[in-house]
Scaffold this motif. Structure first.
Motif, PDB file in Angstrom:
ATOM      1  N   LEU A  80      66.117  59.071  25.419  1.00 62.12           N
ATOM      2  CA  LEU A  80      67.909  58.376  24.386  1.00 62.12           C
ATOM      3  C   LEU A  80      66.723  56.714  23.489  1.00 62.12           C
ATOM      4  N   THR A  81      66.424  56.342  22.899  1.00 62.93           N
ATOM      5  CA  THR A  81      66.579  54.847  22.706  1.00 62.93           C
ATOM      6  C   THR A  81      68.055  54.294  21.261  1.00 62.93           C
ATOM      7  N   VAL A  82      68.326  53.764  21.490  1.00 58.81           N
ATOM      8  CA  VAL A  82      69.193  53.115  21.235  1.00 58.81           C
ATOM      9  C   VAL A  82      68.372  51.801  19.950  1.00 58.81           C
ATOM     10  N   LEU A  91      80.498  44.448  15.547  1.00 58.02           N
ATOM     11  CA  LEU A  91      80.822  45.551  14.991  1.00 58.02           C
ATOM     12  C   LEU A  91      82.729  45.477  15.345  1.00 58.02           C
ATOM     13  N   VAL A  92      83.046  45.859  14.290  1.00 60.50           N
ATOM     14  CA  VAL A  92      84.743  45.666  14.627  1.00 60.50           C
ATOM     15  C   VAL A  92      85.813  47.244  14.054  1.00 60.50           C
ATOM     16  N   GLY A  93      86.494  47.905  13.597  1.00 58.86           N
ATOM     17  CA  GLY A  93      87.318  48.706  14.010  1.00 58.86           C
ATOM     18  C   GLY A  93      86.648  49.908  15.321  1.00 58.86           C
ATOM     19  N   ASP A  94      86.931  51.442  14.514  1.00 57.11           N
ATOM     20  CA  ASP A  94      86.210  51.882  14.866  1.00 57.11           C
ATOM     21  C   ASP A  94      84.920  52.376  15.429  1.00 57.11           C
ATOM     22  N   ALA A  95      83.807  51.129  14.918  1.00 56.82           N
ATOM     23  CA  ALA A  95      82.580  51.513  15.229  1.00 56.82           C
ATOM     24  C   ALA A  95      82.295  51.193  16.761  1.00 56.82           C
ATOM     25  N   TYR A  96      83.251  49.822  16.464  1.00 55.84           N
ATOM     26  CA  TYR A  96      82.541  48.683  18.072  1.00 55.84           C
ATOM     27  C   TYR A  96      83.843  49.821  18.818  1.00 55.84           C
ATOM     28  N   GLN A  97      85.092  50.976  18.241  1.00 54.34           N
ATOM     29  CA  GLN A  97      85.462  51.296  19.488  1.00 54.34           C
ATOM     30  C   GLN A  97      83.846  52.503  20.208  1.00 54.34           C
ATOM     31  N   ALA A  98      83.556  53.068  19.210  1.00 53.98           N
ATOM     32  CA  ALA A  98      82.256  54.091  19.985  1.00 53.98           C
ATOM     33  C   ALA A  98      81.272  53.164  20.576  1.00 53.98           C
ATOM     34  N   TYR A  99      80.946  51.932  20.513  1.00 54.60           N
ATOM     35  CA  TYR A  99      79.834  51.044  21.264  1.00 54.60           C
ATOM     36  C   TYR A  99      80.812  51.092  22.152  1.00 54.60           C
ATOM     37  N   LEU A 100      81.685  50.648  22.960  1.00 52.43           N
ATOM     38  CA  LEU A 100      82.335  50.112  23.760  1.00 52.43           C
ATOM     39  C   LEU A 100      82.630  51.926  24.253  1.00 52.43           C
ATOM     40  N   ASP A 101      82.935  52.997  24.011  1.00 49.18           N
ATOM     41  CA  ASP A 101      82.490  53.987  24.520  1.00 49.18           C
ATOM     42  C   ASP A 101      81.143  54.993  25.143  1.00 49.18           C
ATOM     43  N   TYR A 102      80.479  54.584  24.139  1.00 46.16           N
ATOM     44  CA  TYR A 102      79.057  55.072  24.446  1.00 46.16           C
ATOM     45  C   TYR A 102      78.405  54.073  26.000  1.00 46.16           C
ATOM     46  N   VAL A 103      79.184  52.205  25.455  1.00 48.86           N
ATOM     47  CA  VAL A 103      78.494  51.953  27.141  1.00 48.86           C
ATOM     48  C   VAL A 103      79.167  52.267  28.204  1.00 48.86           C
ATOM     49  N   SER A 104      80.026  52.636  28.338  1.00 49.85           N
ATOM     50  CA  SER A 104      81.402  53.011  29.325  1.00 49.85           C
ATOM     51  C   SER A 104      80.002  54.366  29.999  1.00 49.85           C
ATOM     52  N   GLY A 106      77.426  54.499  30.396  1.00 51.83           N
ATOM     53  CA  GLY A 106      76.360  54.731  30.352  1.00 51.83           C
ATOM     54  C   GLY A 106      74.969  53.687  29.563  1.00 51.83           C
ATOM     55  N   GLY A 107      75.295  53.671  28.378  1.00 51.86           N
ATOM     56  CA  GLY A 107      74.569  53.502  27.403  1.00 51.86           C
ATOM     57  C   GLY A 107      74.135  52.470  27.421  1.00 51.86           C
ATOM     58  N   THR A 108      72.892  51.847  26.805  1.00 52.88           N
ATOM     59  CA  THR A 108      72.526  50.686  26.375  1.00 52.88           C
ATOM     60  C   THR A 108      71.740  50.336  24.926  1.00 52.88           C
ATOM     61  N   ILE A 109      71.385  49.414  24.302  1.00 52.27           N
ATOM     62  CA  ILE A 109      70.995  49.277  22.970  1.00 52.27           C
ATOM     63  C   ILE A 109      70.088  48.219  23.428  1.00 52.27           C
ATOM     64  N   GLN A 110      69.322  48.176  21.372  1.00 57.34           N
ATOM     65  CA  GLN A 110      68.263  47.174  22.285  1.00 57.34           C
ATOM     66  C   GLN A 110      68.033  46.920  20.389  1.00 57.34           C
ATOM     67  N   ALA A 111      67.765  45.433  19.834  1.00 58.02           N
ATOM     68  CA  ALA A 111      67.103  45.064  18.266  1.00 58.02           C
ATOM     69  C   ALA A 111      66.082  46.147  18.221  1.00 58.02           C
TER      70      ALA A 111
END
Length: 510
Positions: A80-82, A91-104, A106-111
């Motif tokens: 996976l690449t994000v 990010l705000v609201g539910d989108a930010y929560q979804a990001y936090l769950d992804y990071v928790s 073990g996920g990472t993101i990049q530009a």
């Protein structure tokens, strides 16, 4: 899940999902989790063993759906690449929560990068969603172009990024998806205009609140379903004779344009009209009768013949190969003065554009170019919002309007029907001539205006879909549709007979 028959605006879905979730006792974040799961299920169904998935997330709730999906992919052990177009603190609201769950997890993101890795075989478009109004911004447009240039299969979350969810117009540039997964209610822009070039296979998931949503939001756009066709079709009595099924009059076919009226009259006869007559140029007689000996011909020059045929007819079609010369203008005036049910196409519409009039007992069938002439605007303006155009045409000219094209629209002033059948093989000369023949046949047989328009459009497109199964789309001719039109009208009629239901006015769509 089967596609529903109702379509909604993006605003209806946005407002309705909040209320529906409240009624169902479900949080909006739980809905987001269900949306991400729905996309994950589609991905595993069509691409069970992906090598490398690229998830492209925007800054809104569409991006949040993408992060939920990314978490599921991570947990499934899929490479996976994000990419994210926004920094986490944006990010705000539910989108930010979804990001936090992804990071928790073990996920990472990049530009977003300048290139997509060669081994990526599935791309998830979770960039823009349904909220887009103006043109796609430059940075996102560059990313969309990069996605479209790659060989990977693309799944769009809710709406392909760059496609207007309300109109189907492309707002600068648009992701060309292989699959689109729409939630809660299907957005009306996914079924007409440019949408068919970008959505791929359309999927729907109600996220468990579709019943509540449907109760809260009233649709004004509908697909032409099999149940609608079966309800509206007239079953023939065993004792029927030709007098029970109407007298159709078709007017057209100037010198050198005889093919149009031949196609229309053949389609009319094959659609079940009891009697079919044509007013045309004498030069067309031999060709017309050699193609369909059952059609009656008269010269359109001579007021007595014209008036007698108009009086004789149960319904009238004007336009195929008509021309816009002096005889055509006289015929136009005579038919406009008649109170018989009628359908105008081609040069009938060009004359109507020059001499506009309102008629509650008429169907008009413009393609976008003819619609632009009728409304005195550009084709671009018509295609920018086909729903607005078809409603304006109906309001200005009365009766029922059929706006042809990919996702043909039918409007009676109260609601809009969308034809989901049809294919690109229909992009050949004479298809509109066949359609007007089918519609005038139905009018002559006693169908109400809206019923004739809806059934005619759908049968015409379904016949084309059946025809391409035989030899493919390229090279499909309008005349190839004739046996399939007959096949489809008989299929519906037989189905109605099996239901032992007799057509009444109450059963029509009007």
């Amino acid at each position: 899940m089967m596609l529903p028959n109702e379509f909604y605006t993006a605003k209806q879905v946005k407002e309705g999902e909040i209320l529906a979730a409240g009624q169902a006792g479900i949080s909006l974040y739980h809905l987001m989790q269900r949306a991400g799961t729905a996309v994950f299920e589609i991905l595993r169904q069509y691409y069970p063993v992906p090598k490398h998935v690229l998830v492209c997330c925007g800054g809104g709730n569409n991006g949040g759906d993408g992060y939920v999906l990314a978490t599921l992919l991570l947990q499934a052990g899929i490479k996976l690449t994000v990419w994210s177009t926004h920094q986490p603190n944006q990010l705000v609201g539910d989108a930010y929560q979804a990001y936090l769950d992804y990071v928790s997890a073990g996920g990472t993101i990049q530009a977003a990068q300048d290139t997509i890795e060669a081994d990526v075989d599935v791309i998830i478009d979770a960039l823009l969603g349904t909220g887009l109004k103006g043109a796609v911004k430059q940075a996102t447009a560059a990313l969309i172009s990069l996605i479209n240039l790659h060989d990977a299969q693309v799944i769009a979350v809710d709406t392909p990024s760059g496609l207007c969810a309300d109109t189907g117009a492309v707002l600068g540039v648009c992701v060309a998806a292989n699959h689109t997964v729409s939630f809660i209610g299907i957005k009306q822009g996914l079924v007409t205009a440019s949408a068919r070039d970008y959505i791929g296979k359309l999927h729907f998931h109600g996220l468990g609140v579709e019943a509540e949503f449907k109760h809260l939001q009233q649709a004004k756009v509908f697909s032409i379903s099999e149940s609608i066709l079966t309800r509206a079709v007239i079953a023939r009595k065993h004792t029927a004779n030709k007098g029970h099924h109407g007298k159709a009059l078709l007017v057209g076919g100037d010198m050198g344009m005889g093919g149009a009226i031949i196609l229309s009259s053949m389609a009319c006869a094959r659609s079940g009209a009891g009697l079919t007559a044509v007013l045309t140029h004498q030069a067309n007689y031999a060709a017309l009768l050699s193609h369909c000996a059952e059609v009656m011909c008269k010269d359109w020059i001579g007021s007595e013949d014209v008036e007698s045929r108009i009086t004789w007819a149960s319904a009238i079609a004007l336009g195929p190969g008509l021309g816009v010369n002096t005889p055509a203008k006289s015929l136009f005036e005579a038919i406009c003065a008649s109170n018989k049910p009628k359908v105008f196409d081609a040069d009938g519409l060009n004359l109507l554009a020059k001499v506009p009039n309102y008629d509650t007992n008429r169907i008009i069938t413009p393609h976008p170019g003819e619609a632009a002439r009728l409304l005195q605007c550009s084709v671009t303006e018509i295609e920018r919002d086909r729903f607005a155009a078809v409603r304006e045409l109906q309001q200005r000219f009365g009766g029922v309007t059929i706006l042809k094209g990919a996702g043909t629209l039918v409007c009676d002033g109260k609601q809009v029907y969308v034809c989901l059948a049809g294919n690109s093989g229909m992009a050949s000369g004479g298809m509109g001539d066949v359609l007007i023949g089918v519609i005038v046949s139905l009018l002559a047989q006693g169908y109400a205006l809206l019923d004739a328009a809806v059934i005619g459009v759908q049968l015409h497109s379904q016949a084309a879909d059946e025809a391409v199964k035989v030899s493919g789309k390229v090279g499909l001719l309008a005349s190839d549709l004739m046996p399939f039109i007959r096949q489809e009208i008989n299929r519906l009629s037989d189905k109605k007979q099996l239901n032992k239901s007799i057509y009444t006015k109450e059963q029509s769509l009007c």
